[in-house]
Design a protein around this motif. Structure first.
Motif, short mmCIF file in Angstrom:
data_model
loop_
_atom_site.label_atom_id
_atom_site.label_comp_id
_atom_site.label_asym_id
_atom_site.label_seq_id
_atom_site.Cartn_x
_atom_site.Cartn_y
_atom_site.Cartn_z
N GLY A 1 0.78 -1.22 0.00
CA GLY A 1 0.00 0.00 0.00
C GLY A 1 0.82 1.28 0.00
N TRP A 2 2.14 1.16 -0.20
CA TRP A 2 3.00 2.36 -0.24
C TRP A 2 2.84 3.10 -1.57
N LEU A 3 2.47 2.37 -2.60
CA LEU A 3 2.22 2.95 -3.91
C LEU A 3 0.79 2.62 -4.32
N PRO A 4 0.14 3.47 -5.13
CA PRO A 4 -1.25 3.20 -5.52
C PRO A 4 -1.37 1.92 -6.34
N ALA A 5 -2.50 1.25 -6.18
CA ALA A 5 -2.73 -0.01 -6.88
C ALA A 5 -2.70 0.17 -8.39
N SER A 6 -3.05 1.35 -8.87
CA SER A 6 -3.04 1.60 -10.31
C SER A 6 -1.64 1.48 -10.91
N ASP A 7 -0.60 1.64 -10.09
CA ASP A 7 0.77 1.52 -10.59
C ASP A 7 1.09 0.10 -11.05
N ALA A 8 0.29 -0.86 -10.62
CA ALA A 8 0.54 -2.25 -11.02
C ALA A 8 0.34 -2.45 -12.52
N GLN A 9 -0.37 -1.53 -13.16
CA GLN A 9 -0.62 -1.66 -14.60
C GLN A 9 0.36 -0.87 -15.44
N ILE A 10 1.27 -0.14 -14.81
CA ILE A 10 2.24 0.66 -15.55
C ILE A 10 3.30 -0.25 -16.16
N VAL A 11 3.57 -0.06 -17.45
CA VAL A 11 4.61 -0.83 -18.13
C VAL A 11 5.97 -0.38 -17.61
N ASP A 12 6.74 -1.33 -17.11
CA ASP A 12 8.00 -1.05 -16.42
C ASP A 12 9.16 -1.54 -17.28
N THR A 13 9.62 -0.70 -18.19
CA THR A 13 10.71 -1.09 -19.08
C THR A 13 11.73 0.05 -19.17
N GLY A 14 12.84 -0.24 -19.82
CA GLY A 14 13.84 0.79 -20.07
C GLY A 14 15.10 0.59 -19.24
N PRO A 15 16.18 1.27 -19.64
CA PRO A 15 17.48 1.07 -19.01
C PRO A 15 17.77 1.97 -17.83
#
Length: 219
Positions: free
Chosen positions: A133-147
């Motif tokens: 619960g430290w970050l919003p649940a909506s962040d679970a759908q954010i694409v997490d890519t990049g260097p």
């Protein structure tokens, strides 16, 4: 002249290592970096094609909502998938400069190891923070890519390795300020990547002892 002495003490060994590596091998000194730049450029091209977006997502897209085994399987390639909402030249420049310096100073295996440790640290932190619960649940759908997480982690490790303490502190403080001014998933993952790399540094220091490296070595 005192500032010149400080600059020489801060960056002298690192500069000498990079210079000697490039003089000795030229572009052949950084084959991993060049391959990473090319792979990132290919992914950028393919994911912007109507036929390629789904392919890139299936092999290199990571979200906190994904099952953990699937996320771990995709994580190695996710490092080279540039974020769609950021200019690709930024990712390519980061890889070329930071990966190139790290490859010369640390060697290819260690560069890859630190890069993936930093990326994995950020990815796992996202899952933990969302679940707690430290970050919003909506962040679970954010694409997490990049260097970016790998770049930050490598910068910290190289600075630690060559005792560039001011630069190391500057990188860390910059990431903290960035996260404070614009708190988002990427910012927190950068801090998690730094924490993961600092743990690696602490373990290596405890095992081998803190010592100033031979600028010509790649340990």
């Amino acid at each position: 002249m005192r500032w010149k002495d400080a600059a020489r003490a801060e960056w002298g060994p690192l500069y000498a290592a990079v210079r000697d590596g490039l003089v000795a091998g030229g572009w052949r000194a950084i084959p991993l970096t060049l391959a990473a730049v090319c792979l990132t450029a290919v992914f950028q091209y393919v994911q912007n094609q109507s036929w390629g977006y789904r392919i890139v997502q299936d092999i290199g897209s990571v979200r906190a909502a994904d099952p953990l085994p699937l996320a771990l399987l995709r994580t190695p390639l996710s490092l080279f998938v540039p974020a769609l909402d950021l200019p690709v030249w930024g990712a390519l420049a980061q890889i070329l400069v930071v990966f190139g310096i790290a490859e010369i100073c640390l060697g290819r295996p260690r560069t890859l190891g630190i890069a993936y440790a930093a990326t994995l640290g950020g990815t796992l932190y996202a899952r933990l923070a969302i679940a707690a619960g430290w970050l919003p649940a909506s962040d679970a759908q954010i694409v997490d890519t990049g260097p970016s997480a790998a770049v930050v982690g490598l910068a910290v490790y190289v600075c630690w390795r060559y005792r560039a303490w001011f630069t190391c502190a500057l990188v860390v403080v910059t990431m903290i300020v960035e996260c404070a001014l614009k708190p988002n998933l990427a910012g927190w993952e950068h801090l998690a990547a730094i924490a993961a790399v600092l743990i690696v540094c602490a373990v290596r220091s405890s095992v081998r002892g803190i010592r100033r490296p031979d600028p010509g070595s790649a340990g």
